[in-house]
Design an enzyme around this catalytic site. Structure first.
Site, PDB file in Angstrom:
ATOM      1  N   LYS A   1       5.614  -1.681 -41.412  1.00 19.60           N
ATOM      2  CA  LYS A   1       6.159  -1.255 -42.714  1.00 19.60           C
ATOM      3  C   LYS A   1       6.136   0.264 -42.836  1.00 19.60           C
ATOM      4  O   LYS A   1       7.036   0.865 -43.427  1.00 19.60           O
ATOM      5  CB  LYS A   1       5.367  -1.914 -43.849  1.00 19.60           C
ATOM      6  CG  LYS A   1       5.738  -3.397 -43.988  1.00 19.60           C
ATOM      7  CD  LYS A   1       4.920  -4.112 -45.021  1.00 19.60           C
ATOM      8  CE  LYS A   1       3.522  -4.367 -44.538  1.00 19.60           C
ATOM      9  NZ  LYS A   1       2.787  -5.431 -45.182  1.00 19.60           N
TER      10      LYS A   1
ATOM     11  N   SER B   1       1.546  -5.739 -38.851  1.00 15.78           N
ATOM     12  CA  SER B   1       2.100  -5.919 -40.193  1.00 15.78           C
ATOM     13  C   SER B   1       2.101  -4.581 -40.954  1.00 15.78           C
ATOM     14  O   SER B   1       3.120  -4.177 -41.537  1.00 15.78           O
ATOM     15  CB  SER B   1       1.252  -6.973 -40.909  1.00 15.78           C
ATOM     16  OG  SER B   1       1.520  -6.999 -42.276  1.00 15.78           O
TER      17      SER B   1
ATOM     18  N   ARG C   1       1.396 -16.627 -41.885  1.00 14.76           N
ATOM     19  CA  ARG C   1      -0.020 -16.394 -41.553  1.00 14.76           C
ATOM     20  C   ARG C   1      -0.924 -16.855 -42.687  1.00 14.76           C
ATOM     21  O   ARG C   1      -1.997 -17.398 -42.457  1.00 14.76           O
ATOM     22  CB  ARG C   1      -0.247 -14.905 -41.270  1.00 14.76           C
ATOM     23  CG  ARG C   1       0.327 -14.466 -39.935  1.00 14.76           C
ATOM     24  CD  ARG C   1       0.395 -12.948 -39.854  1.00 14.76           C
ATOM     25  NE  ARG C   1      -0.892 -12.325 -40.015  1.00 14.76           N
ATOM     26  CZ  ARG C   1      -1.074 -11.096 -40.510  1.00 14.76           C
ATOM     27  NH1 ARG C   1      -0.040 -10.362 -40.865  1.00 14.76           N
ATOM     28  NH2 ARG C   1      -2.279 -10.599 -40.617  1.00 14.76           N
TER      29      ARG C   1
HETATM   30  N1  URA Z   1      -1.862  -5.884 -45.406  1.00 16.45           N
HETATM   31  C1  URA Z   1      -0.677  -6.054 -44.778  1.00 16.45           C
HETATM   32  O1  URA Z   1       0.319  -5.441 -45.141  1.00 16.45           O
HETATM   33  N2  URA Z   1      -0.636  -6.932 -43.754  1.00 16.45           N
HETATM   34  C2  URA Z   1      -1.705  -7.605 -43.315  1.00 16.45           C
HETATM   35  O2  URA Z   1      -1.597  -8.363 -42.362  1.00 16.45           O
HETATM   36  C3  URA Z   1      -2.931  -7.412 -43.977  1.00 16.45           C
HETATM   37  C4  URA Z   1      -2.977  -6.542 -45.027  1.00 16.45           C
END
Ligand code: URA
Length: 441
Positions: A203, A199, A184
């Site tokens: 996590k 994203s 990206r």
């Molecule tokens: N922080 C992230 O972990 N992912 C993103 O896409 C943008 C900010």
């Protein structure tokens, strides 16, 4: 370029989908089936879908968006691309916080020990700074001896013993996100709300937290400059967290002015310790307490976080945290050899202090990095001696610029062009919290 023929599914093989067809469907605004998304993420992660095909799909998502069901499935597939931390055996409820990033945003450093001292377990798997916003790990590494890389066993053990951990998200956690984020970054597809949400939430789900509070920053120093976009990102992340089984709430907070007075790695650690000791700048204390209250409510803990700042229990947990990760809480923090000031051009009241300009100045002084692999300076940064609403006299210092490399000072000063306005009218006060977004179910 990968040979496209090699990427086509074998005729009649039901375990494969056609990447070209998937790109075409998203491009044309048609919804993908869950199994197609599972396959796309898994096949991209292990190299069966080519970079150019995934780049095209990301751009299609950028323009077309994803349905709520597609976004939930994409996120689940990203989580499934790696390992998941198993925190369900802990004796305390788990709750984490994520900030979309800002200038002077050292809230995580205070929040993790503060909320842990009230009885929660806070698994803060954090990142490094890129561009004008700082990263939690870079800040903590200003503490002599601090160690950011912990094994899964160390994380679980420390959460049980200390109640909080702030460490790097290892390479086995949501590896699809790592690969997708890098792609990206070079294909102008970072600024897509569904892709940002997937994203971040993937996590957090992989880290195993039961609850999550999001601090979505709005303003010149934030990722999202407009309130409307920030609200949309917050709503999307809250629904996505809930769809993935994480109790999630978002607060919107302002980022037109740096948070607190200090920007830069060691400088921010020092300011976080001031707050943990019961002092510190009011704007920083207010946003920290608002986030702490949300975290404790989600974790089902009835406690007053402001009492934990006053009675020394948050500071005691901070000391245990630093010690557990190899640092010495009593060791002096490093200081810059070169400090220059920027003086007030006239007497009056500070009307504006632009967060992005101050962040860029700190970054040019060496506090941040331009590329992932660049080193950062622990001591570089900016101290805001006067903030909007405060009175100054002509010639009085407004800002201090700290550097270990004096050749950086001139260019850093250039970032401040037009960033500070001293006038006659104090600006209207800004609330610490602009809004709250909770789930629709
Ligand atoms: N922080 C992230 O972990 N992912 C993103 O896409 C943008 C900010």
């Amino acid at each position: 370029m990968t040979d496209p023929a090699a990427l086509r599914p074998a005729a009649g093989d039901a375990s494969f989908f056609d990447a070209v067809e998937i790109v075409r469907r998203t491009r044309d605004g048609l919804e993908l089936a869950g199994a197609e998304l599972d396959w796309l993420v898994a096949a991209y992660t292990d190299g069966r879908v080519a970079e150019e095909q995934m780049a095209a799909w990301l751009m299609a998502v950028y323009f077309r968006g994803l349905s709520r069901a597609e976004l939930a499935r994409l996120t689940a597939a990203m989580v499934a691309s790696g390992e998941r931390l198993e925190l369900s055996g802990l004796s305390r409820p788990t709750v984490d916080k994520h900030s979309t990033g800002g200038v002077g945003d050292k809230v995580s450093l205070v929040l993790a020990p503060l909320v842990a001292s009230c009885g929660a377990a806070v698994p803060q798997l954090s990142g490094r700074g890129l561009g004008h916003t700082g990263g939690t790990l870079d800040k903590l590494e200003a503490i002599p001896g601090w160690r950011s890389n912990l094994t899964a066993e160390e994380i679980v053990d420390q959460l049980e013993r200390v109640g909080c951990v702030i460490c790097a998200a290892g390479p086995t956690l949501a590896p699809a996100d790592r690969k997708l984020y890098a792609l990206r970054d070079v294909t102008a597809t970072v600024e897509s709300i569904p892709l940002i949400a997937a994203s971040i939430i993937s996590k957090k789900v992989a880290e195993g937290t039961g609850s999550l509070v999001l601090d979505v920053k709005v303003g010149s120093g934030a990722f999202m400059r407009e309130r409307e976009r920030a609200e949309e990102l917050a709503r999307t992340m809250v629904s996505l967290g809930l769809d993935n089984g994480v109790r999630t709430v978002a607060l919107l907070s302002p980022m037109d002015v740096p948070l607190g007075r200090r920007v830069g790695n060691a400088l921010e650690v020092a300011e976080a310790v001031e707050v943990l000791s019961g002092g510190g700048p009011l704007d920083l204390v207010e946003v920290t307490l608002a986030l702490a209250q949300e975290m404790l409510a989600l974790a089902g803990i009835d406690a007053d976080p402001s009492a934990a700042l006053r009675d020394g229990s948050a500071l005691a947990t901070w000391r245990r945290l630093v010690h557990a990760q190899g640092g010495d809480p009593d060791a002096p923090l490093p200081r810059a050899s070169y400090v220059e000031t920027v003086a007030a051009p006239r007497s009056g009241v500070v009307e504006r202090l632009d967060a992005r300009a101050v962040g860029t100045c700190a970054w040019r002084l060496g506090a941040g990095r331009a590329r992932k692999e660049d080193p950062v300076s622990a001591v570089a940064g900016v101290v805001c001696l006067a903030k909007p609403g405060e009175e100054v006299r002509a010639g009085e210092p407004l800002l201090e610029l700290h550097a270990e490399d004096p050749s950086r000072l001139a260019r850093a000063r250039g970032a401040l062009e037009g960033a500070v306005v001293v006038g006659d009218e104090p600006p209207p006060p800004t609330p610490a919290i602009l809004g709250r977004i909770a789930g629709d179910r």
